[in-house]
Design a protein around this motif. Structure first.
Motif, PDB file in Angstrom:
ATOM      1  N   ILE A   1      15.594 -20.178 -66.097  1.00 24.16           N
ATOM      2  CA  ILE A   1      14.941 -18.872 -65.935  1.00 24.16           C
ATOM      3  C   ILE A   1      16.056 -17.899 -65.555  1.00 24.16           C
ATOM      4  N   VAL A   2      16.961 -18.408 -64.744  1.00 20.16           N
ATOM      5  CA  VAL A   2      18.181 -17.707 -64.361  1.00 20.16           C
ATOM      6  C   VAL A   2      19.217 -18.796 -64.042  1.00 20.16           C
TER       7      VAL A   2
ATOM      8  N   CYS B   1      22.658  -7.117 -61.742  1.00 17.62           N
ATOM      9  CA  CYS B   1      22.184  -7.723 -62.991  1.00 17.62           C
ATOM     10  C   CYS B   1      21.121  -6.821 -63.627  1.00 17.62           C
ATOM     11  N   ASP B   2      20.700  -7.200 -64.829  1.00 25.96           N
ATOM     12  CA  ASP B   2      19.779  -6.342 -65.578  1.00 25.96           C
ATOM     13  C   ASP B   2      18.772  -7.219 -66.328  1.00 25.96           C
TER      14      ASP B   2
ATOM     15  N   GLU C   1      10.970  -9.341 -64.027  1.00 33.05           N
ATOM     16  CA  GLU C   1      12.300  -8.841 -63.670  1.00 33.05           C
ATOM     17  C   GLU C   1      12.546  -9.035 -62.165  1.00 33.05           C
ATOM     18  N   THR C   2      11.536  -8.682 -61.376  1.00 35.02           N
ATOM     19  CA  THR C   2      11.672  -8.785 -59.915  1.00 35.02           C
ATOM     20  C   THR C   2      11.958 -10.225 -59.485  1.00 35.02           C
ATOM     21  N   TYR C   3      11.207 -11.132 -60.063  1.00 33.96           N
ATOM     22  CA  TYR C   3      11.381 -12.548 -59.709  1.00 33.96           C
ATOM     23  C   TYR C   3      12.799 -13.012 -60.074  1.00 33.96           C
TER      24      TYR C   3
ATOM     25  N   LEU D   1      15.727 -14.585 -57.751  1.00 38.64           N
ATOM     26  CA  LEU D   1      16.403 -15.854 -58.080  1.00 38.64           C
ATOM     27  C   LEU D   1      17.916 -15.674 -58.146  1.00 38.64           C
ATOM     28  N   VAL D   2      18.351 -14.556 -58.714  1.00 37.93           N
ATOM     29  CA  VAL D   2      19.803 -14.291 -58.808  1.00 37.93           C
ATOM     30  C   VAL D   2      20.408 -14.270 -57.413  1.00 37.93           C
ATOM     31  N   LYS D   3      19.722 -13.592 -56.491  1.00 37.71           N
ATOM     32  CA  LYS D   3      20.233 -13.493 -55.116  1.00 37.71           C
ATOM     33  C   LYS D   3      20.362 -14.894 -54.497  1.00 37.71           C
TER      34      LYS D   3
END
Ligand SMILES: Cc1cc2nc3c(=O)[nH]c(=O)nc-3n(C[C@H](O)[C@H](O)[C@H](O)COP(=O)(O)OP(=O)(O)OC[C@H]3O[C@@H](n4cnc5c(N)ncnc54)[C@H](O)[C@@H]3O)c2cc1C
Length: 292
Positions: free
Chosen positions: A195-196, A256-257, A266-268, A272-274
């Motif tokens: 997902i990421v 990120c974008d 997008e929010t999720y 996850l990126v963080k």
């Protein structure tokens, strides 16, 4: 349904390049077909000429040299990379990533070159390879060129490969001293695309106290595999602490974008990126302190 096409099989790089040159107007290269055939079946791609490079043995190799590093031929399968003793020894993170990429069937047939040339921002290999400062070698009937992998991805499913160009090789330099690399993807179904995902490379100073270099590369967090350069800069010259990690993770999630799609909003994805950036950077940092 797949539309009719002319099938051409190349048995050498030279033959492949001359076929590409001859059919420049309308062709598609096929190697393992794991990505391309899906697009053809969906009618999204309908080439007049299909040029098969699966039998080009010159494109199937893994070489390691202590000075120049690792070279992987574009038609090398994921399974071969996963199982390679040389890769397990010198780039264990690459072998581990391959083990979690798709099913054994797909890994047995799909190739590293096909994965990169497909240009999917959720692909597993690209973040690790970019974090390792990898380059790619490409050739056409007229010229050969080498490009940092970081510059290879242009847009979603779009790469820097020009008409008539074949991806030949992925080159990974030897990691600098006191450098370590870590990678993780977040997926819901085992061995599916993330997902990421996040790959982080950390280089420590000679004392192993402060960070000298960092690369943070995110998968499925933008149209292309993305280097979070502002987040990377926060590491430089710093000593490790959890507040620093927190700031780096937050910056990466701002930088990120991501899109919203059926897999995640997008929010999720930003959340996850963080989390992944913090987690993967911590692992890379801890490993780098003790690495040679
Ligand atoms: C069920 C399934 C699960 C998957 N899961 C994952 C996953 O978890 N992680 C992940 O990263 N990937 C995943 N994939 C994607 C898979 O890794 C790729 O499909 C595979 O690596 C592509 O390689 P290929 O040789 O089959 O390429 P092909 O399908 O033959 O080609 C793909 C694209 O690359 C081009 N191409 C191929 N070789 C070259 C070359 N040498 N030079 C120039 N252009 C070239 C083709 O023209 C085409 O556009 C999955 C695929 C499937 C079907």
């Amino acid at each position: 349904m797949i539309r009719n096409f002319n099938y051409r099989r190349a048995s050498s790089i030279e033959e492949a390049l001359s076929l590409l040159e001859k059919h420049k107007e309308d062709y598609k290269i096929i190697c393992g077909g794991q990505s391309l055939l899906i697009l053809m079946r969906q009618g999204l791609v309908a080439p007049e000429n299909l040029i098969d490079i699966k039998s080009v043995e010159e494109l199937d190799y893994i070489e390691y040299h202590p000075k120049s590093g690792l070279k992987i031929g574009a038609a090398t399968t994921h399974r071969k990379i996963e199982k390679s003793p040389v890769i397990k020894k010198h780039f264990p993170v690459l072998a581990a990533m391959e083990k979690n990429l798709a099913s054994i069937q797909t890994r047995n047939w799909g190739t590293i070159g096909g994965n990169l040339a497909h240009g999917d921002p959720a692909g597993d290999p690209a973040p690790i390879l970019i974090a390792s400062n990898a380059t790619v070698r490409m050739a056409s009937a007229e010229k050969e060129r080498i490009l940092p992998l970081e510059d290879f991805f242009v847009d979603i499913f779009e790469t820097a490969l020009e008409e008539g160009e074949l991806l030949i090789e992925v080159q990974i330099p030897v990691l600098p001293q006191k450098t370590s690399l870590a990678y993780q993807k977040f997926n819901i179904i085992k061995n599916h695309q993330g997902i990421v995902s996040a790959a982080v490379s950390i280089t420590m100073d000679e004392d192993g106290e402060r960070c000298k270099g960092a690369r943070i590369v995110l998968g499925a967090a933008a149209a292309i595999p993305l280097r979070a350069k502002q987040a990377e800069r926060l590491f430089i010259g710093e000593k490790f602490d959890t507040k620093l990690l927190e700031r780096v993770g937050k910056k990466a999630s701002e930088e990120c974008d991501p899109v919203s799609d059926i897999h995640a909003t997008e929010t999720y994805r930003r959340i996850l990126v963080k989390t992944l950036t913090k987690r993967v950077a911590k692992k890379a940092w801890e490993q780098a302190k003790t690495s040679g």
